[in-house]
Motif scaffolding. Structure first.
Motif, short mmCIF file in Angstrom:
data_model
loop_
_atom_site.label_atom_id
_atom_site.label_comp_id
_atom_site.label_asym_id
_atom_site.label_seq_id
_atom_site.Cartn_x
_atom_site.Cartn_y
_atom_site.Cartn_z
N ILE A 130 0.84 -1.21 0.00
CA ILE A 130 0.00 0.00 0.00
C ILE A 130 0.87 1.25 0.00
N GLU A 131 1.96 1.23 0.76
CA GLU A 131 2.86 2.38 0.80
C GLU A 131 3.55 2.59 -0.54
N ARG A 132 3.84 1.49 -1.25
CA ARG A 132 4.53 1.61 -2.55
C ARG A 132 3.69 2.34 -3.58
N VAL A 133 2.38 2.23 -3.50
CA VAL A 133 1.52 2.91 -4.49
C VAL A 133 1.11 4.30 -4.02
N GLY A 134 1.66 4.77 -2.90
CA GLY A 134 1.39 6.12 -2.44
C GLY A 134 0.57 6.23 -1.19
N GLY A 135 0.21 5.09 -0.58
CA GLY A 135 -0.56 5.12 0.65
C GLY A 135 -2.04 5.31 0.42
N ALA A 136 -2.80 5.26 1.52
CA ALA A 136 -4.26 5.40 1.44
C ALA A 136 -4.63 6.85 1.06
#
Length: 396
Positions: A130-136
């Motif tokens: 999730i952090e790799r794609v920019g987080g929530a």
């Protein structure tokens, strides 16, 4: 031409429009239920049965393969291909587009702009992914969802983890994708036929709904695409091996972001929005292509012993750098260059005067041994086979 539309929904708008457009142009057209085919592998030549009888000859087919019958439907399309019947969308193209993960893997290989996406299975890998794609917030997608079904917006990391764990527990595979906030619940559907976009519309989500699909209550309006968006749509369809496709794109801050390439795009929404005869454009394209059936190039080119297809990379220190194709000596070694890939550009059937550069990738057909000899050898030590230990599996 004699045309067959493969569809389980003869009364659906798209099927009826394709049939009407073909009839208006004087073609002989029939709608055939995909599930009523039988693939005959008992004869010397590829053949098909329909409703228990041998299928008559057809010039072309239009596959409208639903998500629930992808495996059988693509098998039928593949059999038509073996019979040299023209299809704008090949079985491989349909299969690639139907699997969102596979489609994303293929498109990312060719520098197509897409929202940051990741795919993991282990619970411990969820938060880093999730952090790799920019987080929530993040978008969670089922691999084989359609019409917006199986697309979930998770506003927080913990919510995303709970949703993904629940889906994993039901044996579902999901993609985790960056939420493109600037798109504001809008996307673009471009209808690609051949090498051009014949119609395009913008879909706008209803109210607080972030999914813009018409089936989710979204509204549509015609849109004139910029060259950048049109090129992204056409390239995406071509890379997937589809001559008729609906390409869905988000309007990102830095340009088009391709979300999905649909091999059986619905026609009602886009014809209603644009007032254009999209079905007619599809029929006209097929009528011009029936003499050029799609073939599996690798299958045809690898039937000769010792010959095959391979991609050669021009390394920085390679002797080929600075030489033209004519000076490369490839033809003398019985190697034919089919295409030259340079960055995001593709040069088909390159001429002998093309100057080779470092990083070029050459898609070649020729003698496999000759092509292998052009790959730099890695220094390897032959490993000695040791004796099996007295205790092969250590006791902990």
């Amino acid at each position: 031409m004699k045309l067959a539309i493969l569809s389980r929904a003869p009364q659906a708008y798209s099927t009826q429009r394709l049939r009407a457009a073909a009839q208006q142009r004087g073609h002989d057209v029939k709608v055939l239920n995909t599930l009523r085919f039988g693939i005959d592998l008992s004869t010397d030549e590829p053949d098909l049965q329909y409703r228990g009888r041998r299928l008559s000859d057809y010039d072309a087919i239009i596959p409208r393969i639903g998500n629930s019958i992808t495996y059988f439907g693509t098998a039928v399309v593949r059999q038509f291909e073996q019979m040299d019947v023209y299809t704008p969308n090949t079985a491989n193209g349909i299969s690639n587009a139907r699997d969102k993960l596979r489609a994303t893997q293929i498109l990312s290989r060719h520098n197509i702009g897409m929202p940051a996406t990741t795919f993991v299975r282990n619970r411990a890998d969820l938060r880093p992914a999730i952090e790799r794609v920019g987080g929530a917030p993040v978008v969670i997608k089922l691999l084989e969802g359609t019409q917006g079904i199986g697309v979930i917006l998770a506003p927080e990391v913990k919510v995303a983890e709970a949703i993904i764990e629940t889906l994993h527990s039901t044996k579902q595979n999901v993609l985790i994708q960056r939420f493109i906030a600037e798109s504001r619940g809008r996307d673009i559907r471009a209808l690609v036929v051949g090498d051009r976009v014949v119609a395009a519309m913008r879909r706008v989500a209803n109210g607080d709904e972030f999914r813009s699909n018409v089936h989710r209550g979204g509204t549509v309006e015609p849109v004139e695409l910029t060259p950048e968006y049109e090129l992204a749509a056409v390239r995406s369809a071509q890379i997937m091996g589809l001559k008729v496709a609906g390409v869905d794109m988000l309007e990102g801050d830095e340009g088009p972001l391709v979300m999905e390439v649909n091999s059986s795009p619905g026609l009602q929404g886009i014809e209603t929005a644009t007032k254009l005869d999209v079905a007619g454009a599809i029929i006209d394209y097929i009528a011009n292509q029936v003499a050029f059936p799609e073939i599996d190039v690798r299958q045809r080119l690898t039937v000769s012993t010792g010959y095959g297809v391979a991609e050669l990379l021009v390394h920085t220190n390679a002797d080929l750098v600075g030489k033209t194709l004519g000076e490369s000596g490839l033809w003398e070694r019985d190697i034919t260059v089919l295409t030259l890939h340079r960055g995001a550009n593709v040069i088909p059937n390159p001429r002998k005067g093309v100057l080779l550069e470092s990083g070029d990738r050459l898609l070649c057909f020729g003698k496999l041994e000759e092509m292998r000899s052009m790959i730099p050898e890695r220094r390897r030590r032959r490993a000695k086979v040791r004796r099996l230990p007295k205790q092969p599996i250590p006791v902990e």
